[in-house]
Design an enzyme around this catalytic site. Structure first.
Site, PDB file in Angstrom:
ATOM      1  N   GLY A  10      -9.795  -1.288  -1.289  1.00  0.00           N
ATOM      2  CA  GLY A  10      -9.021  -0.674  -0.074  1.00  0.00           C
ATOM      3  C   GLY A  10      -9.485   0.714   0.081  1.00  0.00           C
ATOM      4  N   ARG A  70     -13.963  -6.016  -0.771  1.00  0.00           N
ATOM      5  CA  ARG A  70     -13.447  -6.395  -1.807  1.00  0.00           C
ATOM      6  C   ARG A  70     -14.287  -7.447  -2.717  1.00  0.00           C
ATOM      7  NH1 ARG A  70      -8.470  -4.033  -3.150  1.00  0.00           N
ATOM      8  NH2 ARG A  70      -7.190  -3.693  -1.348  1.00  0.00           N
ATOM      9  N   ASP A 101     -10.038   0.376  -9.572  1.00  0.00           N
ATOM     10  CA  ASP A 101     -10.338  -0.555 -11.060  1.00  0.00           C
ATOM     11  C   ASP A 101     -11.185  -1.716 -10.820  1.00  0.00           C
ATOM     12  OD1 ASP A 101      -8.018  -1.712  -9.868  1.00  0.00           O
ATOM     13  OD2 ASP A 101      -6.995  -1.955 -11.825  1.00  0.00           O
ATOM     14  N   THR A 123      -8.131   5.248  -5.301  1.00  0.00           N
ATOM     15  CA  THR A 123      -6.911   4.234  -4.921  1.00  0.00           C
ATOM     16  C   THR A 123      -5.571   5.091  -4.457  1.00  0.00           C
ATOM     17  OG1 THR A 123      -5.322   2.669  -5.557  1.00  0.00           O
ATOM     18  CG2 THR A 123      -6.363   4.000  -7.315  1.00  0.00           C
ATOM     19  N   ASP A 125      -2.880   3.986  -4.938  1.00  0.00           N
ATOM     20  CA  ASP A 125      -2.013   3.726  -5.717  1.00  0.00           C
ATOM     21  C   ASP A 125      -1.982   4.597  -6.976  1.00  0.00           C
ATOM     22  OD1 ASP A 125      -1.689   1.523  -4.374  1.00  0.00           O
ATOM     23  OD2 ASP A 125      -2.079  -0.182  -6.036  1.00  0.00           O
ATOM     24  N   ASP A 127      -3.373   4.698  -9.881  1.00  0.00           N
ATOM     25  CA  ASP A 127      -3.136   3.860 -11.403  1.00  0.00           C
ATOM     26  C   ASP A 127      -4.492   3.694 -12.197  1.00  0.00           C
ATOM     27  OD1 ASP A 127      -4.485   2.043  -9.637  1.00  0.00           O
ATOM     28  OD2 ASP A 127      -2.966   0.530 -10.034  1.00  0.00           O
ATOM     29  N   ARG A 169       0.555  -1.839  -6.208  1.00  0.00           N
ATOM     30  CA  ARG A 169       0.312  -3.302  -6.673  1.00  0.00           C
ATOM     31  C   ARG A 169       1.143  -3.293  -8.151  1.00  0.00           C
ATOM     32  NH1 ARG A 169      -1.960  -7.906  -5.990  1.00  0.00           N
ATOM     33  NH2 ARG A 169      -2.728  -7.302  -4.018  1.00  0.00           N
TER      34      ARG A 169
HETATM   35  O1  F6P Z   1      -6.248  -0.355  -2.427  1.00  0.00           O
HETATM   36  C1  F6P Z   1      -4.577  -0.575  -3.147  1.00  0.00           C
HETATM   37  C2  F6P Z   1      -3.726  -1.232  -2.228  1.00  0.00           C
HETATM   38  O2  F6P Z   1      -3.603  -0.200  -1.086  1.00  0.00           O
HETATM   39  C3  F6P Z   1      -2.558  -1.720  -2.876  1.00  0.00           C
HETATM   40  O3  F6P Z   1      -1.806  -0.945  -2.939  1.00  0.00           O
HETATM   41  C4  F6P Z   1      -2.431  -2.854  -1.883  1.00  0.00           C
HETATM   42  O4  F6P Z   1      -1.643  -3.909  -2.436  1.00  0.00           O
HETATM   43  C5  F6P Z   1      -3.599  -3.514  -1.530  1.00  0.00           C
HETATM   44  O5  F6P Z   1      -4.584  -2.406  -1.675  1.00  0.00           O
HETATM   45  C6  F6P Z   1      -3.619  -4.053  -0.103  1.00  0.00           C
HETATM   46  O6  F6P Z   1      -4.885  -4.495   0.320  1.00  0.00           O
HETATM   47  P1  F6P Z   1      -5.664  -4.871   1.542  1.00  0.00           P
HETATM   48  O7  F6P Z   1      -5.905  -3.747   2.305  1.00  0.00           O
HETATM   49  O8  F6P Z   1      -6.557  -5.681   1.444  1.00  0.00           O
HETATM   50  O9  F6P Z   1      -4.540  -5.646   2.308  1.00  0.00           O
END
Ligand code: F6P
Length: 340
Positions: A10, A70, A101, A123, A125, A127, A169
């Site tokens: 992301g 991804r 990660d 990230t 997040d 994490d 997440r």
């Molecule tokens: O990069 C982490 C994150 O922001 C998470 O918090 C979230 O679940 C996910 O990416 C969302 O991803 P996408 O942009 O593919 O919807």
């Protein structure tokens, strides 16, 4: 020397600051290839040579000038072969992978296969373990806190329960910090599940006492009695994660049904990831980028840059992906003081 840099997973505010930091601090005899769309740009080659001019002023811009995806090149044999062939064909001596990660786990695999790899933790997040912060997180918390601040007046005017959903997440860092900063009356995060009965209890008490309520919930939170997290099971990414979203709506319906109070749900989602990075994230990204280049110059490969206190250090890439960094119980207990 030829360095390939890529951004995977992301997007997040501060990515461009890292790219600029790497390019600006590179010695003259180094050529930087910007690999487009994360690992995808190495499986099906797509890249651009990055010069000082290309990175002029980009540290204040959100997203990533390299694009992201991804893509997991180790998902199938054909992609892995293409990846390795292309690294050789493009004459890439070092890869700097900027990601969370998933991206870093690919970087660690390549490193264990003998490639020269450096990781940069990214990230919203927050994490990734063994670093105090990932860049982008600070911006996301600020956006989240600002949004929750704004929800107070409308919830109060209407006497409603507003449930606001934030990204996160596996870890509830954004939710707990944005919730604490903006005075949410209940904070629900994946690390510390709660039963629906307990949630309803908090709602009844708060509504009887104060007449309105804000609940901050992380997208990965799951009430104890639910078997699965709320998300779209038909959308699974290359790393096996289902697309999350919907817990705020789910709770909103249940709370309305069981208490009769007027409820609304708000999903902040990608708003948290968009736009310009805070000064903190611009500086952290810049320092990470410069340190990553320092590691390359010292030929100190297989490492990830990290923040420890106020110092930028490096740790073995394998440590970074071994575990996730979760909100500790003591921190959650502190937040609990302000529930209700
Ligand atoms: O990069 C982490 C994150 O922001 C998470 O918090 C979230 O679940 C996910 O990416 C969302 O991803 P996408 O942009 O593919 O919807």
């Amino acid at each position: 020397m030829r360095i390939g840099i890529l951004t995977g997973g992301g997007d997040c505010p501060g990515l461009n600051a890292v790219i600029r930091g790497i390019v600006k601090s590179s010695p003259d005899d180094v050529e930087i290839l910007g690999i487009m769309h994360g690992w995808k740009g190495l499986v099906n080659p797509e890249y651009t040579v990055l010069t000082d001019d290309d990175v002029e002023g980009i540290h204040i811009i959100g997203g990533t000038i390299l694009g992201t995806s991804r893509t997991n090149p180790f998902k199938d044999e054909e992609s892995r072969k293409k990846l390795e062939e292309n690294i050789k064909q493009l004459g890439i001596d070092v890869i700097i992978a900027i990601g969370g990660d998933d991206t870093l786990s690919v970087a660690a695999k390549l490193s264990s296969l003998g490639y020269n790899v450096i990781g940069v933790p990214k990230t919203i997040d927050n994490d990734v373990s063994n670093t105090d912060f990932t860049f982008g997180y600070h911006t996301a918390v600020n956006v989240g806190a600002d949004a929750i601040d704004r929800l107070h007046s409308t919830a109060k005017s209407h006497g409603r329960v507003i449930i606001v959903e934030l990204m996160g997440r596996d870890a509830g860092w954004i939710t707990i910090e944005a919730g604490l900063a903006a005075g949410a009356h209940l904070i629900l995060i994946p690390e510390y599940p709660m039963t629906l009965d307990e949630i309803i209890e908090y709602v009844k008490k708060r509504m009887e006492d104060k007449g309105y309520m804000i609940i901050a919930v992380a997208e990965g939170f799951k009430p104890t009695e639910l078997e699965n997290i709320v998300g779209d099971k038909n959308e699974i990414d290359a790393f096996g994660h289902i697309r999350l979203g919907g817990i705020a709506h789910y709770l909103s319906e249940i709370i309305k049904e069981r208490t009769g109070y007027d409820t609304r749900s708000v999903v902040l989602g990608h708003l948290l990831r968009g736009g310009t990075p805070t000064a903190f994230d611009r500086v952290l990204g810049t320092r990470y980028g410069v340190h990553a280049m320092k590691l390359v110059i010292n030929r100190d490969f297989g490492r990830m840059v990290a923040l420890k206190g106020n110092d930028i250090v490096s740790i073995p890439l394998q440590y970074a992906i071994a575990t996730k960094k979760f909100v500790p119980f003591d921190y959650y207990k502190l937040a609990q003081i302000f529930f209700g």
